[in-house]
Write a protein that holds these residues in place. Structure first.
Motif, PDB file in Angstrom:
ATOM      1  N   ILE A   1      43.098  35.938  42.925  1.00  0.00           N
ATOM      2  CA  ILE A   1      42.877  34.490  42.821  1.00  0.00           C
ATOM      3  C   ILE A   1      41.385  34.177  42.758  1.00  0.00           C
ATOM      4  CG2 ILE A   1      43.121  32.297  44.067  1.00  0.00           C
ATOM      5  CD1 ILE A   1      45.924  33.333  44.918  1.00  0.00           C
ATOM      6  N   ILE A   2      40.577  34.899  43.524  1.00  0.00           N
ATOM      7  CA  ILE A   2      39.125  34.696  43.466  1.00  0.00           C
ATOM      8  C   ILE A   2      38.596  35.012  42.073  1.00  0.00           C
ATOM      9  CG2 ILE A   2      36.906  35.593  44.298  1.00  0.00           C
ATOM     10  CD1 ILE A   2      38.323  35.858  47.081  1.00  0.00           C
ATOM     11  N   VAL A   3      39.057  36.116  41.493  1.00  0.00           N
ATOM     12  CA  VAL A   3      38.633  36.493  40.143  1.00  0.00           C
ATOM     13  C   VAL A   3      39.107  35.440  39.141  1.00  0.00           C
ATOM     14  CG1 VAL A   3      38.885  38.208  38.307  1.00  0.00           C
ATOM     15  CG2 VAL A   3      38.533  38.951  40.663  1.00  0.00           C
ATOM     16  N   LEU A   4      40.342  34.971  39.301  1.00  0.00           N
ATOM     17  CA  LEU A   4      40.889  33.930  38.423  1.00  0.00           C
ATOM     18  C   LEU A   4      40.023  32.680  38.475  1.00  0.00           C
ATOM     19  CD1 LEU A   4      43.528  33.306  36.698  1.00  0.00           C
ATOM     20  CD2 LEU A   4      44.286  32.103  38.735  1.00  0.00           C
ATOM     21  N   ILE A   5      39.639  32.262  39.673  1.00  0.00           N
ATOM     22  CA  ILE A   5      38.780  31.085  39.820  1.00  0.00           C
ATOM     23  C   ILE A   5      37.435  31.314  39.120  1.00  0.00           C
ATOM     24  CG2 ILE A   5      37.469  29.713  41.499  1.00  0.00           C
ATOM     25  CD1 ILE A   5      39.919  30.119  43.408  1.00  0.00           C
TER      26      ILE A   5
ATOM     27  N   ILE B   1      47.675  45.823  46.686  1.00  0.00           N
ATOM     28  CA  ILE B   1      47.154  44.814  45.763  1.00  0.00           C
ATOM     29  C   ILE B   1      46.801  43.568  46.573  1.00  0.00           C
ATOM     30  CG2 ILE B   1      47.649  43.367  43.742  1.00  0.00           C
ATOM     31  CD1 ILE B   1      47.576  46.324  43.070  1.00  0.00           C
ATOM     32  N   SER B   2      45.622  43.024  46.342  1.00  0.00           N
ATOM     33  CA  SER B   2      45.181  41.841  47.064  1.00  0.00           C
ATOM     34  C   SER B   2      45.334  40.603  46.188  1.00  0.00           C
ATOM     35  CB  SER B   2      43.720  42.002  47.486  1.00  0.00           C
ATOM     36  OG  SER B   2      43.230  40.781  47.993  1.00  0.00           O
ATOM     37  N   LEU B   3      46.293  39.757  46.546  1.00  0.00           N
ATOM     38  CA  LEU B   3      46.470  38.506  45.814  1.00  0.00           C
ATOM     39  C   LEU B   3      45.240  37.629  45.975  1.00  0.00           C
ATOM     40  CD1 LEU B   3      48.221  36.636  44.099  1.00  0.00           C
ATOM     41  CD2 LEU B   3      49.245  35.785  46.241  1.00  0.00           C
ATOM     42  N   ARG B   4      44.645  37.652  47.156  1.00  0.00           N
ATOM     43  CA  ARG B   4      43.431  36.862  47.401  1.00  0.00           C
ATOM     44  C   ARG B   4      42.326  37.252  46.419  1.00  0.00           C
ATOM     45  NH1 ARG B   4      41.805  37.192  53.290  1.00  0.00           N
ATOM     46  NH2 ARG B   4      43.717  36.001  53.420  1.00  0.00           N
ATOM     47  N   PHE B   5      42.132  38.554  46.224  1.00  0.00           N
ATOM     48  CA  PHE B   5      41.123  39.034  45.272  1.00  0.00           C
ATOM     49  C   PHE B   5      41.436  38.547  43.858  1.00  0.00           C
ATOM     50  CE2 PHE B   5      40.083  42.233  42.032  1.00  0.00           C
ATOM     51  CZ  PHE B   5      38.703  42.209  42.110  1.00  0.00           C
TER      52      PHE B   5
ATOM     53  N   CYS C   1      48.403  38.000  34.143  1.00  0.00           N
ATOM     54  CA  CYS C   1      49.412  39.047  33.998  1.00  0.00           C
ATOM     55  C   CYS C   1      49.492  39.883  35.271  1.00  0.00           C
ATOM     56  CB  CYS C   1      49.076  39.917  32.790  1.00  0.00           C
ATOM     57  SG  CYS C   1      50.267  41.215  32.467  1.00  0.00           S
ATOM     58  N   GLN C   2      48.338  40.239  35.814  1.00  0.00           N
ATOM     59  CA  GLN C   2      48.285  41.019  37.048  1.00  0.00           C
ATOM     60  C   GLN C   2      48.922  40.236  38.209  1.00  0.00           C
ATOM     61  OE1 GLN C   2      47.455  44.099  37.207  1.00  0.00           O
ATOM     62  NE2 GLN C   2      46.792  44.553  39.269  1.00  0.00           N
ATOM     63  N   ILE C   3      48.693  38.928  38.254  1.00  0.00           N
ATOM     64  CA  ILE C   3      49.286  38.089  39.300  1.00  0.00           C
ATOM     65  C   ILE C   3      50.799  38.033  39.130  1.00  0.00           C
ATOM     66  CG2 ILE C   3      49.464  35.701  40.156  1.00  0.00           C
ATOM     67  CD1 ILE C   3      46.396  35.491  39.646  1.00  0.00           C
ATOM     68  N   PHE C   4      51.268  37.886  37.903  1.00  0.00           N
ATOM     69  CA  PHE C   4      52.704  37.895  37.632  1.00  0.00           C
ATOM     70  C   PHE C   4      53.325  39.205  38.113  1.00  0.00           C
ATOM     71  CE2 PHE C   4      55.999  39.483  34.744  1.00  0.00           C
ATOM     72  CZ  PHE C   4      56.998  38.559  34.980  1.00  0.00           C
ATOM     73  N   ILE C   5      52.689  40.312  37.802  1.00  0.00           N
ATOM     74  CA  ILE C   5      53.197  41.623  38.218  1.00  0.00           C
ATOM     75  C   ILE C   5      53.183  41.749  39.744  1.00  0.00           C
ATOM     76  CG2 ILE C   5      52.767  44.122  38.148  1.00  0.00           C
ATOM     77  CD1 ILE C   5      51.740  43.668  35.254  1.00  0.00           C
ATOM     78  N   TYR C   6      52.158  41.189  40.385  1.00  0.00           N
ATOM     79  CA  TYR C   6      52.108  41.204  41.850  1.00  0.00           C
ATOM     80  C   TYR C   6      53.368  40.555  42.428  1.00  0.00           C
ATOM     81  CZ  TYR C   6      50.969  39.836  46.583  1.00  0.00           C
ATOM     82  OH  TYR C   6      51.031  39.634  47.935  1.00  0.00           O
TER      83      TYR C   6
END
Length: 90
Positions: free
Chosen positions: A38-42, A32-36, A72-77
Motif C-alpha cells: 500500500i505504501i508503494v501504491l501510494i 508478504i506485507s500488505l502495508r508495504f 496485481c500483487q495486492i490482488f494476489i495477496y
C-alpha cells in the motif's frame, strides 16, 4: 523528462514480475506485507498525480505500468490470504 526518474521506475518495474509470479505460485500470503504494498501504491499514485499536474511526459506510462503491477500483487495477496484461511480451517 528525467532520464534518471525513468531508469529508477524501470528498475523498480523489473522487480515486480518475478515477485508477482512467486506470490502466485506460492499460494500463501505469508511473508508478504500488505502495508508495504500500500505504501508503494501510494508512492506511485503520487508520482502519477505529479506527472498529470506538473510535467506530463512518457514517464507517466511507466508509473501507470508499475501501479498496475502493484495492484496485481495486492490482488494476489488477498487471493493467497483466502487460500491460507481455507487451509487453516481444514
Amino acid at each position: 523528462m528525467s532520464i534518471f526518474e525513468m531508469i529508477m521506475l524501470i528498475a523498480f518495474g523489473c522487480a515486480w514480475p518475478p515477485a508477482i509470479y512467486k506470490a502466485w505460485k506460492a499460494r500463501t500470503a505469508k511473508g508478504i506485507s500488505l502495508r508495504f504494498l500500500i505504501i508503494v501504491l501510494i508512492g506511485y499514485i503520487a508520482g502519477i498525480v505529479h506527472k498529470l499536474l506538473y510535467s506530463m511526459d512518457i514517464v507517466l506510462f511507466v508509473y501507470i505500468l508499475n501501479l498496475l503491477m502493484v495492484l496485481c500483487q495486492i490482488f494476489i495477496y488477498f487471493r493467497n490470504r483466502a487460500i491460507d484461511k481455507k487451509h487453516d480451517n481444514n
